[in-house]
Design a protein around this motif. Structure first.
Motif, PDB file in Angstrom:
ATOM      1  N   PRO A  42      45.366 -28.607 -10.619  1.00 45.05           N
ATOM      2  CA  PRO A  42      44.590 -29.281  -9.627  1.00 45.05           C
ATOM      3  C   PRO A  42      44.006 -28.345  -8.640  1.00 45.05           C
ATOM      4  CG  PRO A  42      46.821 -29.803  -8.969  1.00 45.05           C
ATOM      5  CD  PRO A  42      46.805 -28.882 -10.346  1.00 45.05           C
ATOM      6  N   THR A  43      44.350 -27.264  -8.356  1.00 42.10           N
ATOM      7  CA  THR A  43      43.810 -26.310  -7.301  1.00 42.10           C
ATOM      8  C   THR A  43      42.882 -25.465  -7.953  1.00 42.10           C
ATOM      9  OG1 THR A  43      45.596 -24.733  -7.826  1.00 42.10           O
ATOM     10  CG2 THR A  43      46.241 -26.491  -6.159  1.00 42.10           C
ATOM     11  N   ASP A  44      42.452 -25.728  -8.978  1.00 41.68           N
ATOM     12  CA  ASP A  44      41.586 -24.477  -9.620  1.00 41.68           C
ATOM     13  C   ASP A  44      40.106 -24.746  -9.187  1.00 41.68           C
ATOM     14  OD1 ASP A  44      41.025 -22.633 -11.476  1.00 41.68           O
ATOM     15  OD2 ASP A  44      40.236 -23.929 -12.892  1.00 41.68           O
ATOM     16  N   GLN A  45      39.699 -25.788  -8.829  1.00 48.57           N
ATOM     17  CA  GLN A  45      38.353 -25.703  -8.040  1.00 48.57           C
ATOM     18  C   GLN A  45      38.348 -25.334  -6.815  1.00 48.57           C
ATOM     19  OE1 GLN A  45      37.046 -30.074  -8.426  1.00 48.57           O
ATOM     20  NE2 GLN A  45      35.352 -29.222  -9.608  1.00 48.57           N
ATOM     21  N   MET A  46      39.538 -25.816  -6.048  1.00 53.79           N
ATOM     22  CA  MET A  46      39.531 -25.230  -4.672  1.00 53.79           C
ATOM     23  C   MET A  46      39.836 -23.803  -4.589  1.00 53.79           C
ATOM     24  SD  MET A  46      42.595 -26.105  -1.788  1.00 53.79           S
ATOM     25  CE  MET A  46      43.804 -25.273  -2.844  1.00 53.79           C
ATOM     26  N   ARG A  47      40.322 -23.004  -5.427  1.00 52.93           N
ATOM     27  CA  ARG A  47      40.387 -21.637  -5.526  1.00 52.93           C
ATOM     28  C   ARG A  47      38.988 -20.913  -5.522  1.00 52.93           C
ATOM     29  NH1 ARG A  47      45.284 -21.952  -8.655  1.00 52.93           N
ATOM     30  NH2 ARG A  47      44.039 -21.491 -10.329  1.00 52.93           N
ATOM     31  N   TRP A  48      38.137 -21.720  -6.554  1.00 56.84           N
ATOM     32  CA  TRP A  48      36.951 -21.297  -6.809  1.00 56.84           C
ATOM     33  C   TRP A  48      36.099 -21.361  -5.435  1.00 56.84           C
ATOM     34  CZ3 TRP A  48      33.665 -19.090 -10.269  1.00 56.84           C
ATOM     35  CH2 TRP A  48      34.360 -18.756 -11.553  1.00 56.84           C
ATOM     36  N   TYR A  49      36.152 -22.457  -4.774  1.00 56.82           N
ATOM     37  CA  TYR A  49      35.460 -22.485  -3.482  1.00 56.82           C
ATOM     38  C   TYR A  49      35.795 -21.664  -2.485  1.00 56.82           C
ATOM     39  CZ  TYR A  49      33.270 -26.821  -5.605  1.00 56.82           C
ATOM     40  OH  TYR A  49      32.484 -27.609  -6.352  1.00 56.82           O
ATOM     41  N   ILE A  50      36.945 -21.701  -2.295  1.00 55.82           N
ATOM     42  CA  ILE A  50      37.613 -20.572  -1.246  1.00 55.82           C
ATOM     43  C   ILE A  50      37.253 -19.013  -1.852  1.00 55.82           C
ATOM     44  CG2 ILE A  50      39.682 -19.620  -0.285  1.00 55.82           C
ATOM     45  CD1 ILE A  50      40.857 -22.523  -0.444  1.00 55.82           C
ATOM     46  N   GLY A  51      37.201 -18.886  -2.888  1.00 57.67           N
ATOM     47  CA  GLY A  51      36.861 -17.508  -3.370  1.00 57.67           C
ATOM     48  C   GLY A  51      35.285 -17.284  -3.282  1.00 57.67           C
ATOM     49  N   LEU A  52      34.418 -18.257  -3.440  1.00 59.04           N
ATOM     50  CA  LEU A  52      33.116 -18.116  -3.013  1.00 59.04           C
ATOM     51  C   LEU A  52      33.013 -17.868  -1.505  1.00 59.04           C
ATOM     52  CD1 LEU A  52      31.481 -20.707  -5.492  1.00 59.04           C
ATOM     53  CD2 LEU A  52      31.493 -18.164  -5.711  1.00 59.04           C
ATOM     54  N   ALA A  53      33.585 -18.588  -0.715  1.00 57.58           N
ATOM     55  CA  ALA A  53      33.519 -18.483   0.572  1.00 57.58           C
ATOM     56  C   ALA A  53      33.866 -17.371   0.997  1.00 57.58           C
ATOM     57  CB  ALA A  53      34.280 -19.724   1.218  1.00 57.58           C
ATOM     58  N   ALA A  54      35.287 -16.594   0.667  1.00 56.86           N
ATOM     59  CA  ALA A  54      35.547 -15.269   0.836  1.00 56.86           C
ATOM     60  C   ALA A  54      34.461 -14.032   0.812  1.00 56.86           C
ATOM     61  CB  ALA A  54      36.829 -14.953   0.481  1.00 56.86           C
TER      62      ALA A  54
END
Length: 97
Positions: free
Chosen positions: A6-18
Motif C-alpha cells: 500500500p505504500t508503493d504510490q507514496m514512495r513514488w510521490y516522495i521520491g519525485l519530491a526528493a
C-alpha cells in the motif's frame, strides 16, 4: 507497482519530491552564482551538488526496487542526503555572502 504494497504510490510521490528538491536549488544557486562577480560564488554549488545528486540516485533506486523494506531505507537515505545537500548549499552561500 505491486498491488500488495500500500505504500508503493507514496514512495513514488516522495521520491519525485526528493528529486525536485534536490535539482531545483542547484539550478537556482547556479543561476545566482553565474551572475555574481565574486570568485567564490560557485563554492556552494560545488559542495552541495554532489550531495544532492547522490540523493537523486538513492531516490531513483528506491522508486525502482520491488522490496518494500529496502525501498523505504533507500528513500529515507535519499531524503536525508537532499536535506544535507540543501543545508550545505544555502548555509555556505549565507556564510560567503
Amino acid at each position: 507497482m505491486s498491488l500488495d504494497d500500500p505504500t508503493d504510490q507514496m514512495r513514488w510521490y516522495i521520491g519525485l519530491a526528493a528529486i525536485f528538491f534536490a535539482i531545483a536549488p542547484i539550478g537556482g544557486m547556479a543561476l545566482v552564482a553565474s551572475g555574481s562577480e565574486a570568485g567564490n560564488a560557485w563554492v556552494p554549488v560545488l559542495v552541495g551538488a554532489p550531495i544532492n545528486l547522490a540523493g537523486v540516485v538513492f531516490a531513483v533506486l528506491s522508486m525502482t526496487t520491488r522490496v518494500p523494506r529496502a525501498a523505504s531505507i533507500r528513500l529515507a537515505t535519499a531524503c536525508a542526503l537532499v536535506l544535507l545537500g540543501d543545508t550545505a548549499l544555502y548555509g555556505i552561500n549565507a556564510l560567503i555572502s
